[in-house]
Scaffold this motif. Sequence first.
Motif, short mmCIF file in Angstrom:
data_model
loop_
_atom_site.label_atom_id
_atom_site.label_comp_id
_atom_site.label_asym_id
_atom_site.label_seq_id
_atom_site.Cartn_x
_atom_site.Cartn_y
_atom_site.Cartn_z
N ALA A 113 0.84 -1.21 0.00
CA ALA A 113 0.00 0.00 0.00
C ALA A 113 0.87 1.26 0.00
O ALA A 113 0.55 2.24 -0.68
CB ALA A 113 -0.92 -0.01 1.21
N LEU A 114 1.97 1.22 0.73
CA LEU A 114 2.91 2.35 0.73
C LEU A 114 3.50 2.57 -0.66
O LEU A 114 3.69 3.70 -1.10
CB LEU A 114 4.04 2.11 1.74
CG LEU A 114 3.72 2.41 3.20
CD1 LEU A 114 4.75 1.75 4.13
CD2 LEU A 114 3.69 3.92 3.45
N GLY A 115 3.76 1.46 -1.37
CA GLY A 115 4.27 1.55 -2.74
C GLY A 115 3.26 2.22 -3.67
O GLY A 115 3.61 3.10 -4.46
N ILE A 116 1.98 1.83 -3.54
CA ILE A 116 0.91 2.42 -4.36
C ILE A 116 0.79 3.92 -4.07
O ILE A 116 0.73 4.75 -4.98
CB ILE A 116 -0.44 1.71 -4.11
CG1 ILE A 116 -0.38 0.26 -4.59
CG2 ILE A 116 -1.59 2.45 -4.80
CD1 ILE A 116 -1.55 -0.61 -4.14
N ALA A 117 0.75 4.26 -2.77
CA ALA A 117 0.63 5.67 -2.38
C ALA A 117 1.87 6.46 -2.80
O ALA A 117 1.76 7.62 -3.24
CB ALA A 117 0.43 5.76 -0.87
N GLY A 118 3.03 5.83 -2.69
CA GLY A 118 4.28 6.48 -3.08
C GLY A 118 4.32 6.82 -4.56
O GLY A 118 4.84 7.88 -4.96
N ASN A 119 3.76 5.94 -5.38
CA ASN A 119 3.70 6.19 -6.82
C ASN A 119 2.92 7.46 -7.12
O ASN A 119 3.37 8.32 -7.89
CB ASN A 119 3.07 4.98 -7.52
CG ASN A 119 2.90 5.19 -9.02
OD1 ASN A 119 1.84 5.61 -9.48
ND2 ASN A 119 3.94 4.90 -9.77
#
Length: 200
Positions: free
Chosen positions: A136-142
Motif C-alpha cells: 500500500a505504501l508503494g501504491i501511495a508512493g507512486n
Amino acid sequence: LKRAQQMFADLNQNSVRPTRSLGILYNYRDSFARFTLKIVETIPIFKNLTELEKTTISNRSTKMFTLSSIYQANKALLGKSGKNPKLTQEEENNTNDFWIEVTRFIPEWQGVINNKLSSSELRKEFVHAHGLAIHALGIAGNSLIKKYPKNWKTVLKKIEKIDWLRSNAKLWEGRAMTAGRISKAHTNLVLTANLLKKTL
C-alpha cells in the motif's frame, strides 16, 4: 540425451510449485528481481529482516517482510507491470530514497533496525509490519512522486500522523484488517492505499 530425458520426466512427475519469493530469488533473467534483491541487501529495514524463500512469516520469526511482498511493493511504487520491467537510473534512485525516507517516519521500524524492538512484536501489534502495508505504501508512493516530483520527501513526512496500531480498530478494521486479522485481499489493499493517499 537419455539423462536429460530422465531429468525432464523426474521434474515433471515430482514437481512442486516454488514459492513466489523463491522464484524471485533464483530468477537471474529478471533484472527487476535482481534490483529488488539489491534493495533488500542495502535498505536497513529490509536487510536481514526479509524472508527470502517463504511467502509467509511465522509468529516467532525474526523476519518482517517477504521478498515477494517487497518485489510487489517496488512494482507498485514504480507503476510497473508485466514480467521483467526495465528501470531507469532515476527510478532506481527514487526507490532507494523512498524506503529510506519512509523508515525515517516510522519510529518502530527504526526500533527494529537498532535492535530495540523485535520484528515479531511489531507484526503482532502494528499494521506497518506486514506485506500489505508496504504494498500500500508503494501504491501511495507512486501517486506521491507523480504529484510532487520535486518535494515528495517533504510531503511524505505526513505519514508520521498515522496510528499504525492494530488495536486502532476504528481505522483499520474493514481496511487492512478483517475480523481482527491482516488481510491481503485486493479490496483491503486498495482501501489501505487510499487511506495513505488521503493522509499524504
